[in-house]
Design an enzyme around this catalytic site. Sequence first.
Site, short mmCIF file in Angstrom:
data_model
loop_
_atom_site.label_atom_id
_atom_site.label_comp_id
_atom_site.label_asym_id
_atom_site.label_seq_id
_atom_site.Cartn_x
_atom_site.Cartn_y
_atom_site.Cartn_z
CB SER A 1 37.72 42.79 46.50
OG SER A 1 38.39 44.00 46.75
CE LYS B 1 41.70 50.16 37.99
NZ LYS B 1 43.02 49.73 38.37
CG ASN C 1 42.68 54.06 41.56
OD1 ASN C 1 42.82 55.28 41.65
ND2 ASN C 1 43.22 53.21 42.40
N GLY D 1 44.70 48.57 31.02
CA GLY D 1 44.55 49.75 31.87
C GLY D 1 45.75 49.96 32.78
CE1 TYR E 1 44.84 40.97 45.16
CE2 TYR E 1 45.71 42.64 43.68
CZ TYR E 1 44.64 42.02 44.27
OH TYR E 1 43.38 42.43 43.97
P1 NAP Z 1 43.38 44.66 31.47
O1 NAP Z 1 42.99 46.04 31.10
O2 NAP Z 1 42.47 43.54 31.18
O3 NAP Z 1 44.80 44.43 30.75
C1 NAP Z 1 45.56 43.31 30.84
C2 NAP Z 1 46.38 43.20 29.55
O4 NAP Z 1 47.10 41.99 29.63
C3 NAP Z 1 45.54 43.11 28.30
O5 NAP Z 1 45.24 44.35 27.78
C4 NAP Z 1 46.41 42.28 27.37
O6 NAP Z 1 47.32 43.10 26.67
C5 NAP Z 1 47.21 41.41 28.33
N1 NAP Z 1 46.64 40.07 28.36
C6 NAP Z 1 45.38 39.71 28.74
N2 NAP Z 1 45.22 38.38 28.61
C7 NAP Z 1 46.39 37.90 28.12
C8 NAP Z 1 46.85 36.62 27.74
N3 NAP Z 1 46.06 35.54 27.87
N4 NAP Z 1 48.11 36.50 27.27
C9 NAP Z 1 48.92 37.59 27.14
N5 NAP Z 1 48.52 38.83 27.48
C10 NAP Z 1 47.29 38.98 27.96
O7 NAP Z 1 43.71 44.57 33.01
P2 NAP Z 1 44.46 45.67 33.92
O8 NAP Z 1 43.47 46.53 34.57
O9 NAP Z 1 45.52 46.29 33.09
O10 NAP Z 1 45.08 44.72 35.04
C11 NAP Z 1 46.11 43.84 34.69
C12 NAP Z 1 46.57 43.03 35.89
O11 NAP Z 1 47.10 43.89 36.88
C13 NAP Z 1 45.46 42.24 36.56
O12 NAP Z 1 46.01 41.00 36.95
C14 NAP Z 1 45.12 43.08 37.78
O13 NAP Z 1 44.62 42.29 38.84
C15 NAP Z 1 46.48 43.64 38.12
N6 NAP Z 1 46.40 44.91 38.86
C16 NAP Z 1 46.95 44.96 40.09
C17 NAP Z 1 46.92 46.13 40.81
C18 NAP Z 1 47.56 46.16 42.18
O14 NAP Z 1 47.26 47.08 42.95
N7 NAP Z 1 48.41 45.23 42.52
C19 NAP Z 1 46.34 47.28 40.28
C20 NAP Z 1 45.80 47.21 38.99
C21 NAP Z 1 45.84 46.02 38.28
P3 NAP Z 1 47.58 42.89 25.10
O15 NAP Z 1 46.27 42.54 24.49
O16 NAP Z 1 48.10 44.22 24.71
O17 NAP Z 1 48.59 41.80 24.93
#
Ligand code: NAP
Length: 409
Positions: free
Chosen positions: A13, A56, A77, A120, A193
């Site tokens: 991280s 979260k 967060n 999330g 990222y």
């Molecule tokens: P999450 O709750 O696991 O949600 C990701 C969503 O992506 C899932 O609910 C799903 O939606 C979809 N998904 C998962 N696997 C998939 C697959 N194989 N094919 C298609 N869709 C898929 O995770 P999150 O907290 O929202 O985070 C999502 C991403 O954002 C991560 O990569 C995380 O590292 C990134 N992030 C970055 C920041 C930053 O500051 N840059 C902050 C937060 C999160 P459906 O089931 O509805 O299709």
Amino acid sequence: MEYGLLGERLGHSFSPRIHKALWGADYGLIEKSPEELGPFLQSGGFRGLNVTIPYKQAVIPYLAELSEAARAIGSVNTILRREDGSLWGHNTDYDGFLALVKSLSFDLRGKKALVLGDGGAAKTVRAVLRNKGVGELVTISRRGPDNYENLSRHVDAALIVNTTPLGMYPNVDAAAVDLERFPACKAVLDLIYNPARTKLLLQAEELGMEALGGLPMLVEQGRKAAELFSGHSIPAEEGERLLRRLRAETMNVALIGMPGCGKSTVGRALAERLGRPFVDLDEELVKRAGKSIPTIFAEEGEAGFRARETALLDEFSRESGLVIATGGGVVTRPENRPLLRRNSRVIRLERLLEQLATDGRPLSQTRSVLALACEREHLYRAWAEGTVQVTEPKETARRIEALLWEESE
Ligand code: NAP
């Protein structure tokens, strides 16, 4: 430890680095299983936390109060312990994503936006986009009425935001959608990222769309959380400086330039100077093939050699923090450019043609160095983010490092 990042499995991280840099915090990684979450939050053994996947939402029942933003989004967060010991929850991902949106060159008001994924982070993304006045906001979810089977309903989208993990290291070959299907799309934001540019972003760049990765969001959510934890304001410029520094420290440095210009020697000196692993693509290629480059050219032709080179570049360009010396001809295959751009700062080494070494280099021996230079110089120039003149290797390495920091300062 008074401050830290709470999650289930954290691995690597950036957060401890971000908080150390912004306010000198002793900030750690706190891994808890779902059964341990409640007892930990009730234990009182911390002053401030950031929260990541999968907690979260799960932390909310343990918090005495939520900020307006956290309540509206339904996701926390950042947790702060107040004077009376009770916990307050907030969402600085909102500020992080807002910063990303603000750097777009066009106004989102009235435009159509697609959010890929419904987890999330999508909640936060939707809250920001709604507040920025997008005209139509559609979530593409594998489980929803708008899904990957009926994307053709949304070819008029002006903005696409990826919140799925598709494309994240190590599965960098994945992308949630093919952007060719969205001719009206002007910009793509990807929350991932690592790598710096996902497959989706590389395609966006190729199609002339604005393309932004998730590191600025990560740094901005960290800066906002650091302000809450430390109780003092941290100028936005400090966040921007840290962002450039993180890029310089984590991305690979790839050296390109004419055959014999010194990429291997300088690369080795640079890796030593930066304390990073060094990969010489030609050396690695010879080791894997079990034969010399002239033998590969003789047996497989230039096409065979180039195919091996691209496969190796694809392998190493997935990684972070390497110094990579490429072969002189790497610029002759357009498909190598996105591989370099994926996660590398590309630096061109320049040297007078009469000083170039030609031994063991089949093309430099069969065609004149001048002809090779005419063919390739414009490509080296176009592919590179910076150029350094080659002199003594350690001195050249010193100047490359200065260039990396100069761009990051
Ligand atoms: P999450 O709750 O696991 O949600 C990701 C969503 O992506 C899932 O609910 C799903 O939606 C979809 N998904 C998962 N696997 C998939 C697959 N194989 N094919 C298609 N869709 C898929 O995770 P999150 O907290 O929202 O985070 C999502 C991403 O954002 C991560 O990569 C995380 O590292 C990134 N992030 C970055 C920041 C930053 O500051 N840059 C902050 C937060 C999160 P459906 O089931 O509805 O299709």
